[in-house]
Design an enzyme around this catalytic site. Structure first.
Site: not given
Ligand code: NAP
Length: 294
Positions: A127, A152
Site C-alpha cells: 500500500y 489514521w
C-alpha cells in the site's frame, strides 16, 4: 466570477463523502463514487475527465485495504499509482488543478520526531509503495497539483479504527491494542475542512502553491492511546497495551508515522486542531446523528 467545476473521485469513501459536502461552497461538485468511476480503468478516467472538463480535480479515491494490498498489488498500484498519474496528465492537459491524498505509510517509521515533507521515503508495505509511486507520478507530470499526506483516518462511516473499537467494546471485556506504533488520528471531516479552506483561497492562488504537504491534526498517540481515548473512562473494557509483534498482520506497518503539518499551516494560514478535540467533535456529531428527530 463563475463557479469552478470540481470533479471528485472516491466520493463514497470517508474523506470523499465529507468533501462532496465541504467543497459545494466553492464550486459545482461532480461527485463520483467507485460505481461511477472505477480508478482501475484508465480509459474511463480519461473519458470522464475530458467529458466533465473540471477546473479542479480532487482525488479522494484510493485502494486503502493495507493488508489485502499485499496479495492484490496489481490492483493497488493501478488505483494508487497509475490513476493519480493519469489524473495529473489530464489535469495538465485541461489546465486544471489536482488535489490528491497520500499517507504516512510512504515512510519506514524509523524516525522519532515528526516527518517533514522532504524526509526520504521508504515504504514497508505494498500500500505504502503504491501511494509513494502515485506521488512520483504526479510530480513527474508537472501538473499544477497539491498532494496532502495524512494518517489514521476515521469517521462515522466506512471501515476504520474508531468504529472497530466501538464495536469490540460492546462485545469484549478486554481489548489488546498495539502500543508500539505511533501516529496521529484524523477525523475525515477535519481533512475535508482543511482541504476546503485551501480551495477557498481560489484556484489560481492554490495552483501557485503546488507541491507536497503534510496535513494532520496536532498531537500524536499510539493505537493503544487512540483506543483508550475512544473507550473513555468507563471501567469496561480494559484496554491492554501489546507489542505489534503480538499482532501479526500481512502488511508491515511503520513504528512511527507522525507528520509535521507546519508547511501546510504556514502556507494556507489554517491550523488543524488537536486530534483529541476532533475525536470529541466526531463523537458528538455521531450522537447528534443518532438522536431521533423531534
Ligand atoms: N484511511 C486511512 O487511514 C488513511 C491514512 C492515510 C492516508 N489515507 C489516504 O486518504 C485518502 C482518503 O482515504 P479514506 O480514508 O477516505 O479511504 P476510504 O474510506 O477507504 O475511501 C477510499 C474510497 O476509494 C474508493 N475506491 C477503492 N478502489 C476504487 C477504484 N478502483 N475506483 C474508484 N474508487 C475506488 C473506495 O470505494 P469502496 O468503498 O467501494 O472500496 C472508497 O470509497 C486516500 O488517498 C488514502 O490513501 C487514508
Amino acid at each position: 466570477m463563475s463557479r469552478p467545476t470540481i470533479l471528485l473521485t472516491g466520493a463514497g469513501g470517508q474523506v470523499g463523502f465529507e468533501l462532496a459536502r465541504g467543497l459545494a461552497d466553492h464550486g459545482d461538485v461532480i461527485a463520483l463514487d467507485r460505481a461511477a468511476l472505477d480508478l482501475a480503468d484508465a480509459d474511463a478516467i480519461v473519458a470522464t475527465v475530458r467529458q466533465a472538463r473540471p477546473e479542479l480535480i480532487v482525488n479522494a479515491g484510493a485502494y486503502t485495504a493495507v493488508d489485502l494490498a499485499e496479495s492484490e498489488s496489481t490492483l493497488a498500484f493501478a488505483v494508487n499509482a497509475r490513476a493519480p498519474g493519469i489524473l495529473a496528465e489530464e489535469a495538465k492537459r485541461q489546465d486544471a488543478v489536482l488535489i490528491h491524498y497520500s499517507t504516512d505509510y510512504v515512510f519506514d517509521g524509523r524516525r522519532t520526531t515528526p516527518y517533514e515533507e522532504d524526509a526520504p521515503t521508504g515504504p514497508l508495505n505494498v500500500y505504502g509503495a503504491s501511494k509513494c509511486e502515485g506521488e512520483c507520478a504526479i510530480e513527474q507530470s508537472n501538473a499544477r497539483a497539491l498532494v496532502f499526506r495524512t494518517s489514521w483516518v476515521y469517521g462515522a462511516r466506512g471501515r476504520n479504527f474508531l468504529l472497530t473499537i466501538l464495536r469490540l467494546a460492546q462485545e469484549r471485556d478486554e481489548l489488546r491494542v498495539v502500543a508500539d506504533q505511533s501516529g496521529t488520528p484524523n477525523w475525515c471531516r477535519t481533512l475535508s475542512d482543511a482541504t476546503a479552506a485551501a480551495v477557498a483561497r481560489g484556484l489560481p492562488w492554490l495552483a501557485e502553491r503546488s507541491g507536497l504537504y503534510h496535513m494532520t491534526s496536532a498531537g500524536a498517540t499510539t493505537w493503544h492511546g487512540f483506543a483508550q481515548a475512544i473507550v473513555g473512562e468507563v471501567p469496561r473494557p480494559r484496554v491492554v497495551p501489546i507489542a505489534a509483534s503480538l499482532y501479526p498482520t500481512p502488511a508491515r506497518r511503520p513504528a512511527y508515522g507522525v507528520l509535521s503539518s507546519r508547511k501546510f499551516e504556514a502556507t494556507f494560514g489554517y491550523r488543524l486542531p488537536d486530534w483529541r478535540d476532533e475525536l470529541a467533535a466526531c463523537r458528538s456529531s455521531m450522537l447528534a446523528g443518532s438522536r431521533p428527530i423531534d
